[in-house]
Design a protein around this motif. Structure first.
Motif, PDB file in Angstrom:
ATOM      1  N   ASP A  28      20.568  10.416  44.490  1.00  0.00           N
ATOM      2  CA  ASP A  28      19.566  10.788  43.487  1.00  0.00           C
ATOM      3  C   ASP A  28      20.225  10.945  42.125  1.00  0.00           C
ATOM      4  OD1 ASP A  28      18.237  13.292  41.957  1.00  0.00           O
ATOM      5  OD2 ASP A  28      16.693  12.168  43.042  1.00  0.00           O
ATOM      6  N   SER A  29      21.336  11.675  42.085  1.00  0.00           N
ATOM      7  CA  SER A  29      22.086  11.861  40.848  1.00  0.00           C
ATOM      8  C   SER A  29      23.500  12.300  41.208  1.00  0.00           C
ATOM      9  CB  SER A  29      21.427  12.909  39.946  1.00  0.00           C
ATOM     10  OG  SER A  29      21.342  14.160  40.612  1.00  0.00           O
ATOM     11  N   ALA A  30      24.403  12.151  40.259  1.00  0.00           N
ATOM     12  CA  ALA A  30      25.799  12.522  40.513  1.00  0.00           C
ATOM     13  C   ALA A  30      26.472  12.830  39.191  1.00  0.00           C
ATOM     14  CB  ALA A  30      26.533  11.389  41.223  1.00  0.00           C
ATOM     15  N   ASP A  31      27.525  13.655  39.262  1.00  0.00           N
ATOM     16  CA  ASP A  31      28.184  14.002  38.011  1.00  0.00           C
ATOM     17  C   ASP A  31      29.377  13.103  37.753  1.00  0.00           C
ATOM     18  OD1 ASP A  31      30.196  16.989  38.844  1.00  0.00           O
ATOM     19  OD2 ASP A  31      30.208  14.957  39.645  1.00  0.00           O
ATOM     20  N   PHE A  32      30.012  13.348  36.623  1.00  0.00           N
ATOM     21  CA  PHE A  32      31.107  12.508  36.151  1.00  0.00           C
ATOM     22  C   PHE A  32      32.245  12.499  37.159  1.00  0.00           C
ATOM     23  CE2 PHE A  32      33.055  10.518  32.400  1.00  0.00           C
ATOM     24  CZ  PHE A  32      34.388  10.519  32.763  1.00  0.00           C
ATOM     25  N   THR A  33      32.589  13.685  37.671  1.00  0.00           N
ATOM     26  CA  THR A  33      33.704  13.784  38.612  1.00  0.00           C
ATOM     27  C   THR A  33      33.427  12.966  39.862  1.00  0.00           C
ATOM     28  OG1 THR A  33      34.236  16.006  37.822  1.00  0.00           O
ATOM     29  CG2 THR A  33      35.117  15.369  39.966  1.00  0.00           C
ATOM     30  N   TYR A  34      32.214  13.039  40.371  1.00  0.00           N
ATOM     31  CA  TYR A  34      31.851  12.270  41.564  1.00  0.00           C
ATOM     32  C   TYR A  34      32.037  10.775  41.306  1.00  0.00           C
ATOM     33  CZ  TYR A  34      28.977  10.254  45.274  1.00  0.00           C
ATOM     34  OH  TYR A  34      28.529   9.512  46.340  1.00  0.00           O
ATOM     35  N   SER A  36      33.880   9.381  39.094  1.00  0.00           N
ATOM     36  CA  SER A  36      35.300   9.107  38.899  1.00  0.00           C
ATOM     37  C   SER A  36      35.999   8.951  40.243  1.00  0.00           C
ATOM     38  CB  SER A  36      35.936  10.245  38.093  1.00  0.00           C
ATOM     39  OG  SER A  36      37.338  10.102  38.037  1.00  0.00           O
ATOM     40  N   ARG A  37      35.701   9.875  41.176  1.00  0.00           N
ATOM     41  CA  ARG A  37      36.332   9.826  42.495  1.00  0.00           C
ATOM     42  C   ARG A  37      35.874   8.595  43.278  1.00  0.00           C
ATOM     43  NH1 ARG A  37      40.629  12.956  41.721  1.00  0.00           N
ATOM     44  NH2 ARG A  37      40.189  15.186  41.624  1.00  0.00           N
ATOM     45  N   ASP A  43      38.473   7.864  32.958  1.00  0.00           N
ATOM     46  CA  ASP A  43      37.440   8.656  32.289  1.00  0.00           C
ATOM     47  C   ASP A  43      36.832   7.874  31.115  1.00  0.00           C
ATOM     48  OD1 ASP A  43      38.864  12.035  32.635  1.00  0.00           O
ATOM     49  OD2 ASP A  43      38.234  10.514  34.085  1.00  0.00           O
ATOM     50  N   GLU A  66      28.205  24.575  34.702  1.00  0.00           N
ATOM     51  CA  GLU A  66      28.261  25.201  36.014  1.00  0.00           C
ATOM     52  C   GLU A  66      29.227  26.379  35.859  1.00  0.00           C
ATOM     53  OE1 GLU A  66      26.361  24.289  38.378  1.00  0.00           O
ATOM     54  OE2 GLU A  66      27.143  25.401  40.087  1.00  0.00           O
ATOM     55  N   ARG A  69      32.187  25.715  33.422  1.00  0.00           N
ATOM     56  CA  ARG A  69      32.630  24.330  33.456  1.00  0.00           C
ATOM     57  C   ARG A  69      31.498  23.413  33.026  1.00  0.00           C
ATOM     58  NH1 ARG A  69      33.430  22.041  37.976  1.00  0.00           N
ATOM     59  NH2 ARG A  69      34.966  20.574  37.226  1.00  0.00           N
ATOM     60  N   PRO A  70      31.776  22.511  32.104  1.00  0.00           N
ATOM     61  CA  PRO A  70      30.739  21.547  31.719  1.00  0.00           C
ATOM     62  C   PRO A  70      30.491  20.555  32.848  1.00  0.00           C
ATOM     63  CG  PRO A  70      32.814  20.969  30.685  1.00  0.00           C
ATOM     64  CD  PRO A  70      33.052  22.268  31.393  1.00  0.00           C
ATOM     65  N   ARG A  71      29.263  20.164  32.971  1.00  0.00           N
ATOM     66  CA  ARG A  71      28.905  19.155  33.970  1.00  0.00           C
ATOM     67  C   ARG A  71      27.995  18.126  33.326  1.00  0.00           C
ATOM     68  NH1 ARG A  71      26.157  21.090  39.361  1.00  0.00           N
ATOM     69  NH2 ARG A  71      28.273  21.130  40.124  1.00  0.00           N
ATOM     70  N   THR A  72      28.393  16.866  33.453  1.00  0.00           N
ATOM     71  CA  THR A  72      27.575  15.760  32.964  1.00  0.00           C
ATOM     72  C   THR A  72      27.038  15.028  34.179  1.00  0.00           C
ATOM     73  OG1 THR A  72      29.010  15.521  31.029  1.00  0.00           O
ATOM     74  CG2 THR A  72      27.531  13.685  31.545  1.00  0.00           C
TER      75      THR A  72
ATOM     76  N   ILE B  72      35.674  16.941  44.213  1.00  0.00           N
ATOM     77  CA  ILE B  72      35.066  15.625  44.440  1.00  0.00           C
ATOM     78  C   ILE B  72      33.784  15.419  43.652  1.00  0.00           C
ATOM     79  CG2 ILE B  72      36.062  15.415  46.731  1.00  0.00           C
ATOM     80  CD1 ILE B  72      33.262  16.044  47.865  1.00  0.00           C
ATOM     81  N   TYR B  74      29.868  16.668  41.970  1.00  0.00           N
ATOM     82  CA  TYR B  74      28.554  17.086  42.440  1.00  0.00           C
ATOM     83  C   TYR B  74      27.682  15.860  42.670  1.00  0.00           C
ATOM     84  CZ  TYR B  74      23.675  18.474  41.974  1.00  0.00           C
ATOM     85  OH  TYR B  74      22.334  18.619  42.171  1.00  0.00           O
ATOM     86  N   LYS B  76      23.659  14.831  44.227  1.00  0.00           N
ATOM     87  CA  LYS B  76      22.388  15.146  44.871  1.00  0.00           C
ATOM     88  C   LYS B  76      22.014  13.893  45.653  1.00  0.00           C
ATOM     89  CE  LYS B  76      17.786  17.051  44.056  1.00  0.00           C
ATOM     90  NZ  LYS B  76      17.061  16.150  44.943  1.00  0.00           N
ATOM     91  N   SER B 201      33.958  17.402  33.946  1.00  0.00           N
ATOM     92  CA  SER B 201      32.972  16.316  33.871  1.00  0.00           C
ATOM     93  C   SER B 201      32.124  16.410  32.621  1.00  0.00           C
ATOM     94  CB  SER B 201      32.086  16.320  35.098  1.00  0.00           C
ATOM     95  OG  SER B 201      31.456  17.559  35.256  1.00  0.00           O
TER      96      SER B 201
END
Lengths: 98, 201
Positions: A28-34, A36-37, A43, A66, A69-72, B72, B74, B76, B201
């Motif tokens: 559905d959605s995911a952040d930058f770190t996800y 990236s991994r 980046d 969060e 911590r910033p989350r995009t 790892i 986030y 959804k 992120s």
């Protein structure tokens, strides 16, 4: 943003963006770190590609915090999902015309 | 190329990878050790031993989220995946109720009736491990998490060894717990070694 004479969506067709879009398509959605991994992209690479996808309204971007911590977070828009479906169908037609 | 089949595999791989940290496996292993210990050395508490893991499962989920998500990222999951997860949880809860019913039924048959229960009595010590093994196998089948089948095999063999050694249920559960914990520790060490830095992120 599409299509030269062969009908392939060049915005999605670029390998790094294809990987990013495919990984967003199945969630559905995911952040930058996800991303990236999952993709192994740098980046800077992710940022620039996601900016292009956002400019084309294929991806929506949400910036939150969060805790401290910033989350995009990225999410494929309806336009983006339709574009990816069209891209896949088009390639299937080219690669497996039967 | 990204055809339908590959996207399914991509999603499944992403989902399995999201749970490769081993923390939940560690919880399962330690729970089995605890239940085995209770059965072996704290017989008065054996009946209540399963309650402790149930109490700690919610805090465990939260702790795992705080440790793993910064590593790892986030995600959804899609509506389809979340529906599947809810179905899996419902099926596992239903299976748990079935296990409880079987346990009560076996207890009733062996203690409250005149039925010839020699055969049943011989396999009763293996039932907890076998039923948990069936549960693990079902979980692996519905969730696609492959290592659940290994855990099912470990529990099944443990049940068989319990009968062979003519021991109580605690032995099989304790040994299964040790093995699963060792696997989980390996996973945890590997995971946190792989994802050393927390990326902003």
């Amino acid at each position: 943003m599409t299509e030269p004479n062969n009908g392939i969506d060049r915005l999605i067709h670029e390998p790094a963006r294809l990987t990013l879009v495919a990984n967003l398509y199945v969630v559905d959605s995911a952040d930058f770190t996800y991303l990236s991994r999952r993709t192994g992209l740098t980046d800077g690479n992710i940022s620039s590609h996601m900016t292009r996808l956002e400019d084309a309204d294929y991806v929506s971007v949400t910036k939150t915090f969060e805790g401290k911590r910033p989350r995009t977070t990225y999410k494929l828009t309806t336009t983006g999902r339709k574009a990816f479906d069209k891209y896949r169908n088009h390639l299937t037609g080219i690669l497996d015309p039967n | 190329m990204t055809n339908q089949h590959d996207l399914k595999a991509l999603e499944q791989e992403a989902f399995s990878n999201a749970y490769s940290d081993g923390i939940f496996d560690l919880f399962v292993g330690i729970s089995l050790i605890w239940i085995g210990v209770a059965w072996l050395w704290l017989p008065d508490l054996a009946g209540l031993a399963g309650i402790l893991p149930a109490v700690f499962i919610v805090p465990m989920i939260e702790i795992r989220k705080r440790l793993v998500e910064p590593k790892i990222g986030y995600v959804k999951w899609s509506d389809a995946r979340e529906s599947q997860e809810r179905r899996t949880l419902t099926q596992m809860l239903g299976f748990g109720v079935l296990v409880l019913a079987v346990g009560v039924g076996v207890f009733f048959i062996t203690t409250q009736t005149d039925a010839d229960t020699d055969v049943l009595a011989n396999v009763v010590p293996a039932l907890p491990a076998w039923l948990l093994g069936i549960g693990a196998g079902l979980f692996g089948f519905v969730s696609g998490v492959g290592r659940a089948f290994w855990y099912a095999a470990i529990l099944s063999v443990a049940g068989g060894v319990t009968i062979w050694l003519d021991q109580g249920p605690g032995v099989g559960l304790f040994v299964s717990g040790i093995l699963i914990t060792l696997i989980a520790v390996t996973m945890v060490v590997s995971f946190f070694g792989r994802y050393k830095t927390v990326e902003a992120s």
